[in-house]
Structure formats: C-alpha cells, structure tokens
Design a protein around this motif. Structure first.
Motif, PDB file in Angstrom:
ATOM      1  N   ARG A  83      62.059 -55.227  -2.690  1.00 15.90           N
ATOM      2  CA  ARG A  83      62.697 -55.984  -3.764  1.00 15.90           C
ATOM      3  C   ARG A  83      62.634 -57.460  -3.444  1.00 15.90           C
ATOM      4  NH1 ARG A  83      68.171 -57.956  -4.052  1.00 15.90           N
ATOM      5  NH2 ARG A  83      68.962 -58.125  -6.179  1.00 15.90           N
ATOM      6  N   PHE A 109      58.861 -49.398  -6.552  1.00 20.23           N
ATOM      7  CA  PHE A 109      59.233 -48.028  -6.216  1.00 20.23           C
ATOM      8  C   PHE A 109      57.980 -47.179  -6.217  1.00 20.23           C
ATOM      9  CE2 PHE A 109      63.933 -48.001  -6.787  1.00 20.23           C
ATOM     10  CZ  PHE A 109      64.107 -49.274  -7.299  1.00 20.23           C
ATOM     11  N   PHE A 137      62.711 -46.198  -3.448  1.00 22.78           N
ATOM     12  CA  PHE A 137      62.689 -47.654  -3.345  1.00 22.78           C
ATOM     13  C   PHE A 137      61.766 -48.087  -2.213  1.00 22.78           C
ATOM     14  CE2 PHE A 137      64.102 -51.958  -3.233  1.00 22.78           C
ATOM     15  CZ  PHE A 137      64.188 -52.288  -1.886  1.00 22.78           C
ATOM     16  N   TYR A 194      70.803 -51.974  -4.436  1.00 23.72           N
ATOM     17  CA  TYR A 194      69.551 -52.488  -5.010  1.00 23.72           C
ATOM     18  C   TYR A 194      68.429 -51.463  -4.871  1.00 23.72           C
ATOM     19  CZ  TYR A 194      68.517 -53.556  -0.102  1.00 23.72           C
ATOM     20  OH  TYR A 194      68.319 -53.485   1.257  1.00 23.72           O
ATOM     21  N   LYS A 195      68.678 -50.410  -4.096  1.00 25.22           N
ATOM     22  CA  LYS A 195      67.695 -49.351  -3.922  1.00 25.22           C
ATOM     23  C   LYS A 195      67.794 -48.297  -5.032  1.00 25.22           C
ATOM     24  CE  LYS A 195      67.862 -49.789   1.106  1.00 25.22           C
ATOM     25  NZ  LYS A 195      68.094 -49.069   2.384  1.00 25.22           N
ATOM     26  N   VAL A 231      67.567 -46.688  -8.655  1.00 24.33           N
ATOM     27  CA  VAL A 231      66.741 -46.874  -9.853  1.00 24.33           C
ATOM     28  C   VAL A 231      67.580 -47.324 -11.041  1.00 24.33           C
ATOM     29  CG1 VAL A 231      64.990 -45.231  -9.094  1.00 24.33           C
ATOM     30  CG2 VAL A 231      66.907 -44.435 -10.493  1.00 24.33           C
ATOM     31  N   GLY A 253      61.646 -55.140  -8.295  1.00 24.45           N
ATOM     32  CA  GLY A 253      61.466 -54.195  -7.200  1.00 24.45           C
ATOM     33  C   GLY A 253      60.225 -53.348  -7.386  1.00 24.45           C
ATOM     34  N   TYR A 255      67.946 -51.146 -12.370  1.00 23.21           N
ATOM     35  CA  TYR A 255      66.827 -51.853 -12.992  1.00 23.21           C
ATOM     36  C   TYR A 255      66.739 -51.500 -14.466  1.00 23.21           C
ATOM     37  CZ  TYR A 255      65.748 -52.890  -8.183  1.00 23.21           C
ATOM     38  OH  TYR A 255      65.834 -53.338  -6.874  1.00 23.21           O
TER      39      TYR A 255
END
Length: 128
Positions: free
Chosen positions: A50, A37, A47, A109-110, A112, A35, A115
């Motif tokens: 991705r 950011f 975000f 998935y947005k 942080v 992704g 990851y």
C-alpha cells in the motif's frame, strides 16, 4: 466515475521480475491510498502493498517485503509495483485498489473492505 486499469502481468520464470502498473482514470489525488492485492485460485484476496498519497508512506505484507516495491507517479496517475525474485507461489490475479479521499475506515489497511475502487486484475504466472 473512477476506473482503475492494471497492466504488466504475464508469465515469468522463478527468480524473474515483473512490473505491474495501475492507472486511474480520474485524478489520483482523489485517493487516500492505493493498494495491491492478489488472489490465487481457491484462496482469499491477499494484501500485498500500500502507498499513502500524503507522504508516499509504504506498507508491505511480510510475504513480499524485500521483493516487491510500490511507488507512485502523480503525473501519470499511476501506481507501480516492481516485483523481483518471483516464486511459483506468487502466481495469482493481481489487483490494484484505491481508497477514496476522505473515506473513514476503522479496520486494517490490509482489509479489502477498506478500499472503494478496484481494477479488473491482471494475471501473473510464475513457472518453469
């Protein structure tokens, strides 16, 4: 040891374009997804986009949809984000991040926290 290195940041006038690259030191096939950011001074990390490594599915934040395009190149262990029609509010430090293969994260998935690996960031400044 996985290392992500961003490049391609710089200064650009409003309406201009930049192409950011994120290169992984290890095999990018070890990631579920990568992704991008950004973080502006005094703001939380936001975000942007991705790409999932199975099927190259892509997702975008509404703020950049139609202007930014994320793509992957497995042969170069790289993920690229092409940024067009840049605005002054796009000024920030841009980070790439990777989710380790097999990592189970129940959040968005947005987020942080979804990851495992982060690059050091590259500055993007949009001004006239």
């Amino acid at each position: 040891q996985v290392r992500l290195v961003e490049s391609g940041g710089g200064w650009v006038q409003p309406g201009g374009s930049l192409r950011l690259s994120c290169v992984a030191s290890g095999s990018i096939n070890n990631f579920n997804s990568v992704g991008w950011f950004r973080q502006a001074p005094g703001k939380e990390r936001e975000f942007l986009a991705r790409i999932s490594w199975s099927g190259f599915l892509t997702y975008y934040a509404d703020s950049v949809k139609g202007r930014f395009t994320i793509s992957g190149d497995k042969t170069k262990n790289a993920v690229i984000v092409q940024m067009n029609s840049l605005k002054p509010e796009d000024t920030a430090v841009y980070y790439c991040a990777a989710q380790r293969y097999g990592y189970q994260y129940s959040g968005s998935y947005k987020d942080v926290n979804g990851y495992n690996y982060w690059g050091q960031g590259t500055q993007v400044t949009v001004s006239s």
